[in-house]
Design a protein around this motif. Structure first.
Motif, PDB file in Angstrom:
ATOM      1  N   VAL A 191      -1.272 -22.659  95.425  1.00 59.06           N
ATOM      2  CA  VAL A 191      -1.291 -22.130  94.067  1.00 59.06           C
ATOM      3  C   VAL A 191      -2.539 -22.664  93.368  1.00 59.06           C
ATOM      4  CG1 VAL A 191      -0.021 -21.939  91.898  1.00 59.06           C
ATOM      5  CG2 VAL A 191       1.246 -22.145  94.051  1.00 59.06           C
ATOM      6  N   TYR A 192      -3.341 -21.740  92.833  1.00 57.26           N
ATOM      7  CA  TYR A 192      -4.603 -22.089  92.179  1.00 57.26           C
ATOM      8  C   TYR A 192      -4.654 -21.523  90.768  1.00 57.26           C
ATOM      9  CZ  TYR A 192      -6.887 -23.612  96.505  1.00 57.26           C
ATOM     10  OH  TYR A 192      -7.241 -24.303  97.635  1.00 57.26           O
ATOM     11  N   GLN A 193      -5.309 -22.292  89.900  1.00 62.30           N
ATOM     12  CA  GLN A 193      -5.726 -21.783  88.599  1.00 62.30           C
ATOM     13  C   GLN A 193      -7.243 -21.815  88.654  1.00 62.30           C
ATOM     14  OE1 GLN A 193      -5.058 -24.264  85.229  1.00 62.30           O
ATOM     15  NE2 GLN A 193      -5.849 -22.750  83.804  1.00 62.30           N
ATOM     16  N   GLY A 194      -7.845 -20.665  88.739  1.00 61.33           N
ATOM     17  CA  GLY A 194      -9.295 -20.600  88.950  1.00 61.33           C
ATOM     18  C   GLY A 194      -9.632 -21.237  90.286  1.00 61.33           C
ATOM     19  N   GLU A 195     -10.501 -22.234  90.276  1.00 60.08           N
ATOM     20  CA  GLU A 195     -10.897 -22.944  91.498  1.00 60.08           C
ATOM     21  C   GLU A 195     -10.044 -24.186  91.758  1.00 60.08           C
ATOM     22  OE1 GLU A 195     -13.363 -21.893  93.642  1.00 60.08           O
ATOM     23  OE2 GLU A 195     -13.399 -20.097  92.383  1.00 60.08           O
ATOM     24  N   GLU A 196      -9.227 -24.562  90.783  1.00 56.34           N
ATOM     25  CA  GLU A 196      -8.436 -25.795  90.880  1.00 56.34           C
ATOM     26  C   GLU A 196      -7.089 -25.532  91.559  1.00 56.34           C
ATOM     27  OE1 GLU A 196      -6.060 -28.879  87.947  1.00 56.34           O
ATOM     28  OE2 GLU A 196      -7.411 -27.408  87.073  1.00 56.34           O
ATOM     29  N   GLU A 197      -6.826 -26.301  92.619  1.00 54.18           N
ATOM     30  CA  GLU A 197      -5.539 -26.177  93.295  1.00 54.18           C
ATOM     31  C   GLU A 197      -4.480 -26.903  92.473  1.00 54.18           C
ATOM     32  OE1 GLU A 197      -3.300 -27.121  97.529  1.00 54.18           O
ATOM     33  OE2 GLU A 197      -5.467 -27.396  97.385  1.00 54.18           O
ATOM     34  N   ILE A 198      -3.416 -26.201  92.126  1.00 50.06           N
ATOM     35  CA  ILE A 198      -2.328 -26.785  91.340  1.00 50.06           C
ATOM     36  C   ILE A 198      -1.323 -27.474  92.260  1.00 50.06           C
ATOM     37  CG2 ILE A 198      -0.453 -26.320  89.732  1.00 50.06           C
ATOM     38  CD1 ILE A 198      -2.043 -23.890  88.763  1.00 50.06           C
ATOM     39  N   ARG A 199      -0.943 -26.775  93.322  1.00 53.21           N
ATOM     40  CA  ARG A 199       0.022 -27.347  94.273  1.00 53.21           C
ATOM     41  C   ARG A 199       0.037 -26.537  95.560  1.00 53.21           C
ATOM     42  NH1 ARG A 199       2.560 -25.004  90.428  1.00 53.21           N
ATOM     43  NH2 ARG A 199       3.880 -23.220  90.761  1.00 53.21           N
ATOM     44  N   THR A 200       0.640 -27.149  96.572  1.00 59.73           N
ATOM     45  CA  THR A 200       0.844 -26.499  97.862  1.00 59.73           C
ATOM     46  C   THR A 200       2.336 -26.517  98.165  1.00 59.73           C
ATOM     47  OG1 THR A 200      -1.311 -27.226  98.645  1.00 59.73           O
ATOM     48  CG2 THR A 200       0.260 -26.565 100.321  1.00 59.73           C
ATOM     49  N   ILE A 201       2.849 -25.385  98.580  1.00 62.96           N
ATOM     50  CA  ILE A 201       4.274 -25.260  98.898  1.00 62.96           C
ATOM     51  C   ILE A 201       4.395 -25.052 100.411  1.00 62.96           C
ATOM     52  CG2 ILE A 201       6.383 -23.939  98.459  1.00 62.96           C
ATOM     53  CD1 ILE A 201       4.582 -22.888  95.927  1.00 62.96           C
ATOM     54  N   PRO A 202       4.991 -26.003 101.122  1.00 68.74           N
ATOM     55  CA  PRO A 202       5.112 -25.841 102.575  1.00 68.74           C
ATOM     56  C   PRO A 202       6.167 -24.800 102.952  1.00 68.74           C
ATOM     57  CG  PRO A 202       6.203 -27.854 101.877  1.00 68.74           C
ATOM     58  CD  PRO A 202       5.557 -27.266 100.656  1.00 68.74           C
ATOM     59  N   VAL A 203       5.935 -24.143 104.063  1.00 66.72           N
ATOM     60  CA  VAL A 203       6.899 -23.202 104.632  1.00 66.72           C
ATOM     61  C   VAL A 203       7.551 -23.911 105.813  1.00 66.72           C
ATOM     62  CG1 VAL A 203       7.154 -20.967 105.798  1.00 66.72           C
ATOM     63  CG2 VAL A 203       5.524 -21.211 103.916  1.00 66.72           C
ATOM     64  N   PRO A 204       8.886 -23.928 105.884  1.00 69.84           N
ATOM     65  CA  PRO A 204       9.543 -24.597 107.021  1.00 69.84           C
ATOM     66  C   PRO A 204       9.019 -24.089 108.356  1.00 69.84           C
ATOM     67  CG  PRO A 204      11.166 -23.979 105.366  1.00 69.84           C
ATOM     68  CD  PRO A 204       9.855 -23.377 104.941  1.00 69.84           C
ATOM     69  N   ASP A 205       8.987 -24.974 109.354  1.00 71.04           N
ATOM     70  CA  ASP A 205       8.404 -24.663 110.658  1.00 71.04           C
ATOM     71  C   ASP A 205       8.974 -23.410 111.312  1.00 71.04           C
ATOM     72  OD1 ASP A 205       6.665 -26.786 110.535  1.00 71.04           O
ATOM     73  OD2 ASP A 205       8.009 -28.155 111.591  1.00 71.04           O
ATOM     74  N   LYS A 206      10.239 -23.136 111.104  1.00 69.22           N
ATOM     75  CA  LYS A 206      10.857 -21.999 111.794  1.00 69.22           C
ATOM     76  C   LYS A 206      10.518 -20.656 111.159  1.00 69.22           C
ATOM     77  CE  LYS A 206      15.242 -22.699 111.768  1.00 69.22           C
ATOM     78  NZ  LYS A 206      16.671 -22.867 111.633  1.00 69.22           N
ATOM     79  N   TYR A 207       9.858 -20.668 109.994  1.00 73.83           N
ATOM     80  CA  TYR A 207       9.526 -19.431 109.299  1.00 73.83           C
ATOM     81  C   TYR A 207       8.024 -19.218 109.225  1.00 73.83           C
ATOM     82  CZ  TYR A 207      14.347 -19.982 107.797  1.00 73.83           C
ATOM     83  OH  TYR A 207      15.697 -20.170 107.773  1.00 73.83           O
ATOM     84  N   ARG A 208       7.664 -17.955 109.003  1.00 72.48           N
ATOM     85  CA  ARG A 208       6.272 -17.570 108.805  1.00 72.48           C
ATOM     86  C   ARG A 208       6.255 -16.508 107.725  1.00 72.48           C
ATOM     87  NH1 ARG A 208       2.789 -13.801 110.474  1.00 72.48           N
ATOM     88  NH2 ARG A 208       4.225 -12.655 111.788  1.00 72.48           N
ATOM     89  N   LEU A 209       5.230 -16.538 106.872  1.00 70.73           N
ATOM     90  CA  LEU A 209       5.116 -15.563 105.788  1.00 70.73           C
ATOM     91  C   LEU A 209       4.128 -14.466 106.138  1.00 70.73           C
ATOM     92  CD1 LEU A 209       4.904 -17.885 102.640  1.00 70.73           C
ATOM     93  CD2 LEU A 209       6.921 -16.803 103.611  1.00 70.73           C
ATOM     94  N   ALA A 210       4.431 -13.266 105.673  1.00 69.27           N
ATOM     95  CA  ALA A 210       3.522 -12.125 105.789  1.00 69.27           C
ATOM     96  C   ALA A 210       3.711 -11.297 104.517  1.00 69.27           C
ATOM     97  CB  ALA A 210       3.842 -11.299 107.027  1.00 69.27           C
ATOM     98  N   SER A 211       2.679 -10.563 104.123  1.00 63.44           N
ATOM     99  CA  SER A 211       2.815  -9.762 102.903  1.00 63.44           C
ATOM    100  C   SER A 211       1.962  -8.504 102.999  1.00 63.44           C
ATOM    101  CB  SER A 211       2.399 -10.571 101.676  1.00 63.44           C
ATOM    102  OG  SER A 211       1.004 -10.633 101.576  1.00 63.44           O
ATOM    103  N   ASN A 212       2.165  -7.621 102.020  1.00 63.85           N
ATOM    104  CA  ASN A 212       1.324  -6.433 101.924  1.00 63.85           C
ATOM    105  C   ASN A 212       0.276  -6.575 100.823  1.00 63.85           C
ATOM    106  OD1 ASN A 212       3.014  -6.217  99.719  1.00 63.85           O
ATOM    107  ND2 ASN A 212       3.541  -4.073 100.044  1.00 63.85           N
ATOM    108  N   TYR A 213       0.087  -7.804 100.338  1.00 60.22           N
ATOM    109  CA  TYR A 213      -0.950  -8.061  99.343  1.00 60.22           C
ATOM    110  C   TYR A 213      -2.308  -8.151 100.032  1.00 60.22           C
ATOM    111  CZ  TYR A 213       2.356  -8.949  95.606  1.00 60.22           C
ATOM    112  OH  TYR A 213       3.336  -8.815  94.659  1.00 60.22           O
ATOM    113  N   LYS A 214      -3.309  -7.591  99.385  1.00 59.06           N
ATOM    114  CA  LYS A 214      -4.663  -7.628  99.916  1.00 59.06           C
ATOM    115  C   LYS A 214      -5.112  -9.075 100.037  1.00 59.06           C
ATOM    116  CE  LYS A 214      -9.277  -5.848  99.161  1.00 59.06           C
ATOM    117  NZ  LYS A 214     -10.149  -5.068  98.276  1.00 59.06           N
ATOM    118  N   GLY A 215      -5.509  -9.482 101.213  1.00 60.97           N
ATOM    119  CA  GLY A 215      -5.949 -10.846 101.461  1.00 60.97           C
ATOM    120  C   GLY A 215      -4.828 -11.868 101.327  1.00 60.97           C
TER     121      GLY A 215
END
Length: 144
Positions: free
Chosen positions: A77-101
């Motif tokens: 999660v970023y605000q501009g160039e500054e990283e606000i936080r990172t949210i880990p995804v559990p090892d057994k899961y993987r994320l995919a989306s239809n968002y560009k990039g």
């Protein structure tokens, strides 16, 4: 044949009870395992929806764009160039989306382009988050 005053179980009765209890356990354990996995997926999906709502609130309160970069193993999660936080995804899961990039951008008004974030386990769809157009509200859907 029992004599007067004799009490207790016969060996056959005890073995029969143990057999029935073992059979019941063998039937119940797989069902309980599936319930545990489903509860874990539901908790992760709800946590992800909460993080998306938080990013939207941050965009509005900070009056600047907030971006979520959806990587297979984490969400940044970023605000501009500054990283606000990172949210880990559990090892057994993987994320995919239809968002560009694989980037979700909340405008300073809280608006966002609608889309879908899919949660995969062993390449099988196990849940998805549908982010509604403009309002940015995430709707969680758990697959059976």
């Amino acid at each position: 044949m029992k004599h007067v005053g004799e009490q207790g179980w016969t060996l056959v009765e005890v073995l029969l009870i143990l057999f029935v209890l073992g059979l019941m356990a063998a039937i119940a354990l797989p069902a309980l395992s599936v319930l545990g996995e489903r509860a874990e997926r539901e908790m992760f999906l709800d946590s992800l929806a909460t993080q998306i709502q938080l990013a939207q609130l941050e965009a509005v309160s900070r009056e600047s764009e907030v971006s979520l970069f959806l990587n297979p193993r984490e969400i940044e999660v970023y605000q501009g160039e500054e990283e606000i936080r990172t949210i880990p995804v559990p090892d057994k899961y993987r994320l995919a989306s239809n968002y560009k990039g694989n980037q979700v951008i909340f405008r300073e008004t809280g608006q966002v382009q609608g889309g879908t974030i899919r949660i995969l386990s062993a390449e099988k769809l196990v849940g998805k988050l549908v982010i509604q157009v403009a309002s940015g509200r995430p709707k969680a859907e758990l697959m059976p």
